[in-house]
Scaffold this motif. Structure first.
Motif, PDB file in Angstrom:
ATOM      1  N   UNK C 274       0.660  -1.320  -0.064  1.00 47.29           N
ATOM      2  CA  UNK C 274      -0.070   0.059  -0.042  1.00 47.29           C
ATOM      3  C   UNK C 274       0.889   1.220   0.096  1.00 47.29           C
ATOM      4  N   UNK C 275       0.060   2.290  -0.259  1.00 42.07           N
ATOM      5  CA  UNK C 275       0.691   3.443  -0.220  1.00 42.07           C
ATOM      6  C   UNK C 275       1.018   4.012   1.336  1.00 42.07           C
ATOM      7  N   UNK C 276       2.090   4.736   1.798  1.00 49.72           N
ATOM      8  CA  UNK C 276       2.336   4.952   2.982  1.00 49.72           C
ATOM      9  C   UNK C 276       1.178   5.541   3.918  1.00 49.72           C
ATOM     10  N   UNK C 277       0.278   6.293   3.128  1.00 53.13           N
ATOM     11  CA  UNK C 277      -0.792   6.894   3.852  1.00 53.13           C
ATOM     12  C   UNK C 277      -1.842   5.999   4.576  1.00 53.13           C
ATOM     13  N   UNK C 278      -1.780   4.741   4.070  1.00 57.23           N
ATOM     14  CA  UNK C 278      -2.534   3.692   4.342  1.00 57.23           C
ATOM     15  C   UNK C 278      -2.067   2.536   5.502  1.00 57.23           C
ATOM     16  N   UNK C 279      -0.884   3.178   6.159  1.00 55.85           N
ATOM     17  CA  UNK C 279      -0.256   2.075   6.825  1.00 55.85           C
ATOM     18  C   UNK C 279      -1.169   1.526   8.027  1.00 55.85           C
ATOM     19  N   UNK C 280      -1.764   2.606   8.777  1.00 48.76           N
ATOM     20  CA  UNK C 280      -2.278   2.260   9.936  1.00 48.76           C
ATOM     21  C   UNK C 280      -3.657   1.374   9.444  1.00 48.76           C
ATOM     22  N   UNK C 281      -4.136   1.215   8.315  1.00 48.68           N
ATOM     23  CA  UNK C 281      -5.341   0.636   8.151  1.00 48.68           C
ATOM     24  C   UNK C 281      -5.295  -0.711   7.516  1.00 48.68           C
ATOM     25  N   UNK C 282      -4.051  -1.042   7.408  1.00 48.00           N
ATOM     26  CA  UNK C 282      -3.507  -2.338   6.761  1.00 48.00           C
ATOM     27  C   UNK C 282      -3.605  -3.265   7.458  1.00 48.00           C
ATOM     28  N   UNK C 283      -3.973  -4.451   6.982  1.00 47.17           N
ATOM     29  CA  UNK C 283      -4.175  -5.541   7.770  1.00 47.17           C
ATOM     30  C   UNK C 283      -2.729  -6.475   7.948  1.00 47.17           C
ATOM     31  N   UNK C 284      -2.832  -7.571   8.663  1.00 45.68           N
ATOM     32  CA  UNK C 284      -1.622  -8.564   8.473  1.00 45.68           C
ATOM     33  C   UNK C 284      -0.358  -8.256   9.093  1.00 45.68           C
ATOM     34  N   UNK C 285       0.146  -9.078   9.347  1.00 45.73           N
ATOM     35  CA  UNK C 285       1.420  -9.136  10.082  1.00 45.73           C
ATOM     36  C   UNK C 285       2.720  -8.297   9.286  1.00 45.73           C
ATOM     37  N   UNK C 286       3.536  -7.317  10.263  1.00 43.30           N
ATOM     38  CA  UNK C 286       4.513  -6.585   9.437  1.00 43.30           C
ATOM     39  C   UNK C 286       5.765  -6.714  10.213  1.00 43.30           C
ATOM     40  N   UNK C 287       6.919  -6.621   9.377  1.00 34.46           N
ATOM     41  CA  UNK C 287       8.278  -7.058  10.244  1.00 34.46           C
ATOM     42  C   UNK C 287       8.893  -5.564   9.940  1.00 34.46           C
ATOM     43  N   UNK C 288       9.546  -4.935  11.055  1.00 33.72           N
ATOM     44  CA  UNK C 288      10.162  -3.812  11.093  1.00 33.72           C
ATOM     45  C   UNK C 288      11.561  -3.834  11.535  1.00 33.72           C
ATOM     46  N   UNK C 289      12.481  -3.115  11.141  1.00 34.63           N
ATOM     47  CA  UNK C 289      13.809  -2.800  11.682  1.00 34.63           C
ATOM     48  C   UNK C 289      14.124  -2.237  12.838  1.00 34.63           C
ATOM     49  N   UNK C 290      14.908  -2.705  13.604  1.00 30.90           N
ATOM     50  CA  UNK C 290      15.333  -1.776  14.653  1.00 30.90           C
ATOM     51  C   UNK C 290      16.745  -2.152  15.401  1.00 30.90           C
ATOM     52  N   UNK C 291      17.153  -2.022  16.541  1.00 32.49           N
ATOM     53  CA  UNK C 291      18.497  -2.485  17.094  1.00 32.49           C
ATOM     54  C   UNK C 291      18.023  -3.236  18.328  1.00 32.49           C
ATOM     55  N   UNK C 292      19.110  -4.056  18.907  1.00 28.95           N
ATOM     56  CA  UNK C 292      19.037  -4.565  20.022  1.00 28.95           C
ATOM     57  C   UNK C 292      20.043  -3.493  21.070  1.00 28.95           C
TER      58      UNK C 292
END
Lengths: 128, 480, 447
Positions: C274-292
């Motif tokens: 999806x377009x960025x704007x729809x991120x919060x409406x978006x179903x399903x799992x999502x993986x994001x990047x971070x640090x430990x």
């Protein structure tokens, strides 16, 4: 746990503050932000939206939870704290001042007096 | 030490891996139309085959799995995935869903027999193998309940679905997706549904109640027959969430308990692999009075021929394309045929024995068990006073074991839900208890130790707050 | 067969610890009148007998011979390295990566998948996969409804009939209306959109194989304040303009053509980008990047507050399990092929399909080749489509996905060709079609 005396409270952990111009500013209490943990996102209502007391008006998300925020009074949303979009953690840091969520033009002044005062709210916390 | 690279970071322009058949000369732009062609090629990895193999082999080594680690996740039934199932599935991998049905009779026969097997196991009258996951099966089930009430002119009147407060999140989410209002029924002090509160909540406005038995605390709902009677007397239907079927295989059947609709999780009870999160399979079964509403297609036998039937006018419709997660249906069928009736009965016996064994031993260690009585295939515990479930879980990782399910069900504070399954030996269970014992000892000697765990894993505790506040959801190619 | 390890000694020891006399005792809570039912199943089998049984069933299927089957699922070239890597036991027998410290394998592979889908579709955010293209499309329709607050969707008839059926199943209980935009004759005509339309759903290439004017249709959708949901064949995106480039808001589809075998239709996987704007409406799992805590890069399931285990009845969807393993297979396959290899597979399929159409025309058939098509097209036939398919199968040729009556094309089949098709295969199909009497030389006129 801070519970300022000059504010009013709902059992669902929102606070309300009547400003000089008649609008009522709303946020969540220190207890609530502590329970939620680090806030990661806030879903705020649209300016102009009309709400009834008890309606779900906003959602505050932490990593593991999402909490509905209820309107403590009926009225129309006249302002929202857009700064929370880039810094949701402001709610944790300053729940009663910079972390305000939205303000209402109330439709019924009487509803303000129906809210709990600081002491009554404090007791509900002790009951747990 | 440098970060473990992404495949994009191993990429080098001009590197090639596999070679597909060569493309003959032809006018591509002429065929597709110049205006339809992509201007910028997609930025995809360019790696040699060896680099590819190194990358994904090393990634596999950064991953826990049942094959390597004990995974006592409550409500997930992480039992051994037999390799013979994979062998069987391979025999059917090349079938195309649109090939002439006469050339796929073996596949259709398998599905027909599986429909029957699942009926036999659950005491239901008809099954659809279509749904792709438990939640998908739940949606099909709730849609059928809706269709049933509508067909009797009671659709408008029955707008509410009841779920226990201990229910899995998919239950209320599904009911909402089907247009229902969800109301919770409290759990009583015994850990079972509060029968009085249930009766009070029941009424002509209720479409259905969604239950699981044993429930999410691992306890058998002893008054299930009364619950069923109360629901049916009010004209409501009973929905069975089959996530916990492993506890009762061959011992008692949801159909006999009074349930009208059932979904199963083949990736739990029937050993189809979890695959790191899916694909699952969630077939849904019904009593005869709901059979006409089953999703299509349904597999029927007409004479000697197996037929996929789509023309069922009162069906709730299709839930997904084609027949379902057929590959997993083959695996589940293979498992059921391997075990047979007696074998399936032994599954529940040893699953329940293992779970009770752990409950007793954990209690000896000092864990609190809020419902201290014979449980089914799983049980809920809490760490000793003063310790957090999260910290205990993270510390277990250093012992090479996957933690139990944490913070579910929501009705118990600092909940830990533990389900060993029948495929684990007592030695493994004892090692788990020993590991927990060591964790408790460490915590007593050094309270901060647990807060910093894990220490030995490829990465340590993550900043999940940052991941949510500043989402980075794809690789950022360097511009230019 | 049995998979529990307990010896009689184990059983005795466990029972003693528990304080029970027998395993039966542990089931005392079960209502007596319901206990130990008659379960109508055959007895268990040992492994040799089991495999014999499975082979006997498999032998009743036939897949050998030239293959021209399509309809959204096709047998493309998949290098051996792909299943070899994807089916490593750590990927197959892992659970959902809720404990990220020991799940970096799955989490990183998913991040790579998400990146790949964004690149192919030209959109901003991908989830970690869904069940299949049809249910992903239905969820996209629900997303459009949530985002706009409107209660109608317009779906082109060019969207796969099974997908349209699933959209209906999902939308009916919520009172959302569905209007069908007709084809004229092989691609979507103008849309007549009111301001009640939440989303417009068009498939590219469409079910019949033809290319739609996605830029025009997207502009029409946006002019009416509706979202454009593009249902795309991901392999085609190696060559065709991606949805992001023509302004689509959501791209969905089935990922099978990126590197999974046909598997009798499942499991494959669905994707949603999806377009960025729809991120919060978006179903399903999502993986994001971070640090430990040590500052190492790491990956984690994120934005979980949208999902059922947290939001329960207010979740964006009830989806829990995704299709991780099949999505992983596609990710590895695309990395194995690389951009050039993927292009070759796509272009090879286009070339073979067009060669087939030309060969048919030269032999006196009348394939519908006037509109641009990708790797599938329609061939009108002189007999009912199912009969043609069966007759071809008897001659050892797998071809002829029936075109449903709703398309108004008379008796017709969809033919597909992938890069694996040889000249001999094409000859065999043309010959077989002739022999079974399927030739319909007149062009189809559609009013």
């Amino acid at each position: 746990m801070r519970t300022p005396d000059d504010l009013r409270y709902a059992k669902t952990h929102e606070w309300a503050r009547k400003d000089d111009d008649g609008t009522v500013v709303v946020g969540i209490t220190d207890f609530a932000q502590d329970q939620l943990g680090d806030v990661v996102f806030v879903e705020l209502p649209e300016v102009g939206r009309k709400v009834a007391k008890g309606d779900t008006v906003a959602v505050i998300e932490s990593v593991k939870t999402a909490s509905d925020i209820y309107a403590p009074m009926s009225g129309e949303v006249v302002a929202v704290n857009t700064a929370l979009e880039s810094r949701p953690e402001t709610i944790n840091e300053s729940p009663y001042e910079e972390g305000w969520l939205f303000s209402l033009a109330p439709s019924s002044v009487a509803e303000y007096d129906e809210l709990l005062d600081a002491q009554a709210y404090g007791s509900t916390l002790e009951e747990g | 030490m440098a970060d473990f690279p992404l495949i994009y970071e191993r990429s080098k322009p001009g590197r090639r891996g596999a070679q597909p058949p060569a493309v003959r000369e032809f006018d591509l732009a002429g065929a597709l139309g110049e205006e339809n062609l992509r201007r910028e090629p997609p930025r995809l990895p360019e790696v040699s085959e060896l680099d590819l193999v190194r990358h994904y082999t090393q990634l596999a080594h950064r991953q826990f799995s049942i094959d390597a680690n004990f995974y006592p996740l409550g409500s997930c039934t992480m039992k051994y995935n037999p390799k013979v199932n994979e062998e069987a599935a391979r025999l059917f991998a090349d079938l195309h869903p649109y090939q002439a049905p006469e050339t796929a009779q073996g596949a259709l026969q398998l599905m027909y027999e599986l429909q029957h097997d699942l009926c036999a196991i659950t005491g239901m009258d008809a099954f659809s193998l279509q749904p792709a996951a438990g939640a998908h099966g739940e949606l099909a089930g709730v849609l059928m309940i809706r269709a049933y009430h509508e067909s009797r002119g009671e659709g408008e009147q029955r707008r509410v679905v009841l779920v226990p407060d201990s229910a899995h999140g998919t239950n209320p989410a599904t009911a909402a997706m089907a247009g229902y209002e969800v109301r919770e029924v409290p759990t009583g002090p015994s850990g079972e549904v509060d029968l009085e509160a249930f009766r009070a909540a029941m009424g002509p406005h209720v479409a259905a109640v969604m239950l699981t038995n044993p429930n999410t605390l691992g306890l058998f709902e002893r008054r299930i027959v009364e619950l069923a009677r109360a629901a049916h007397a009010a004209g409501a239907l009973l929905y069975y969430d089959g996530a916990n079927l492993n506890a009762i295989l061959g011992r008692v059947r949801p159909g006999d308990m009074g349930f009208d609709v059932v979904h199963l999780n083949l990736h739990k009870t029937f050993t189809t692999p979890h695959g790191g999160g899916g694909p699952g399979t969630g077939p849904v079964g019904v009593k005869a009075r709901l059979a006409e509403f089953l999703p299509v297609p349904v597999i029927e036998k007409r004479g000697d021929e197996y037929v996929a039937v789509e023309d069922r006018p009162r069906s709730v419709g299709r839930m997904r394309s084609h027949f379902g997660n057929f590959g997993n249906l083959v695996r589940a069928y293979t498992y059921i045929r391997a075990l047979g009736r007696e074998g399936l009965r032994q599954v529940s016996g040893y699953a329940v024995l293992n779970a009770n064994y752990l409950r007793v031993r954990l209690k000896e260690l000092g864990f609190r068990v809020p419902f201290d009585r014979v449980n089914m295939h799983e049980f809920v515990a809490q760490p000793p006073e003063g310790l957090k479930t999260l910290d205990v879980a993270k510390a277990l990782l250093d012992h090479g074991m996957h933690p139990m399910t944490v913070y579910f069900p929501l009705t118990v504070k600092e909940a830990m839900m533990i389900e060993p399954t029948e495929t684990e030996s007592l030695e493994t269970l004892d090692a788990y208890v020993d590991a927990l014992g060591q964790v408790l000892e460490r915590a007593a000697a050094d309270p901060d130790y647990l807060k910093g765990a894990p220490y030995e894993t490829p990465v340590r505790r993550l900043d999940e707050v940052k991941a949510a506040r500043q989402p980075v959801l794809r690789y950022a190619f360097e511009e230019g | 067969m049995r998979y529990h390890p307990h010896t009689p000694e184990d059983e005795r020891r466990a029972l003693e610890t528990v304080g029970a006399g027998s395993i039966e005792e542990l089931f005392a809570d079960l209502p007596a009148e319901l206990r130990d039912p008659d379960v109508d199943l055959p007895p268990g089998m040992d492994e040799a007998a089991l495999l014999e049984h499975m082979r006997a069933l498999a032998e009743k299927n036939s897949t050998r011979g030239p293959d021209f089957l399509g309809g959204g699922i096709r047998r493309h070239f998949i290098p051996s390295v792909t299943p070899h890597l994807a089916l490593q036991s750590e990927f197959v027998t892992a659970y959902t990566p809720y404990q990220p410290e020991v799940s970096q394998g799955i989490l990183q592979a998913t991040f790579e998948y998400q990146t790949m889908m964004c690149e192919l579709t030209g959109l901003d955010v991908s989830n970690a996969s869904m069940y299949d293209g049809a249910s992903a499309t239905a969820e996209a329709a629900l997303l459009a409804v949530r985002h706009t607050g409107r209660d109608r969707v317009v779906v082109s008839r060019g969207v796969h009939p099974e997908t349209r059926a699933v959209i209906e199943t999902y939308l009916r209980p919520l009172g959302v209306s569905i209007d069908v935009a007709e084809l004229s004759p092989l691609t979507t005509a103008g849309l007549d959109l009111s301001d009640e339309v939440a989303g417009v759903i068009v498939q590219q290439p469409n079910f019949l194989g033809y290319l739609e004017e996605m830029r025009r249709l997207t502009d029409e959708a946006h002019a009416a304040g509706a979202l454009m949901v593009a249902v795309v064949d991901p392999l085609s995106l190696a060559l065709l303009t991606p949805p992001g480039a023509y302004g689509a808001d959501v791209a969905v589809g089935d990922g099978q053509t990126l590197g999974n075998p046909p598997a009798f239709g499942g499991p494959t996987f669905g994707f949603m980008v999806v377009r960025q704007e729809l991120l919060r409406q978006f179903p399903g799992r999502i993986v994001g990047q971070t640090t430990d805590v040590d500052g190492k890069r790491a990956f984690v399931l994120t934005l979980q507050a949208r999902e059922q285990h947290i939001r329960r009845s207010k979740a964006k969807s009830n989806i829990c399990t995704n299709h991780q393993l099949t999505a992983l297979m596609a990710t590895i396959n695309v990395a194995a092929l690389g951009p050039e290899g993927l292009r070759q597979v796509a272009a090879g399929s286009v070339e073979r399909a067009h060669a087939l159409a030309q060969r048919l025309a030269a032999a006196g058939f009348a394939p519908l080749a006037g509109s641009r098509f990708f790797a599938e097209f329609v061939l009108p036939v002189a007999l009912p489509a199912e009969e043609v398919r069966s007759a071809l199968a008897r001659r050892g040729v797998h071809a002829g996905v029936p075109v449903p009556e709703e398309y108004g094309l008379g008796d017709a089949v969809v033919l597909a060709a992938t890069e694996r098709v040889s000249d001999d295969d094409i000859d065999a199909l043309v010959r077989a079609l002739d022999e079974v009497g399927a030739k319909r030389p007149e062009a189809v006129a559609r009013g």
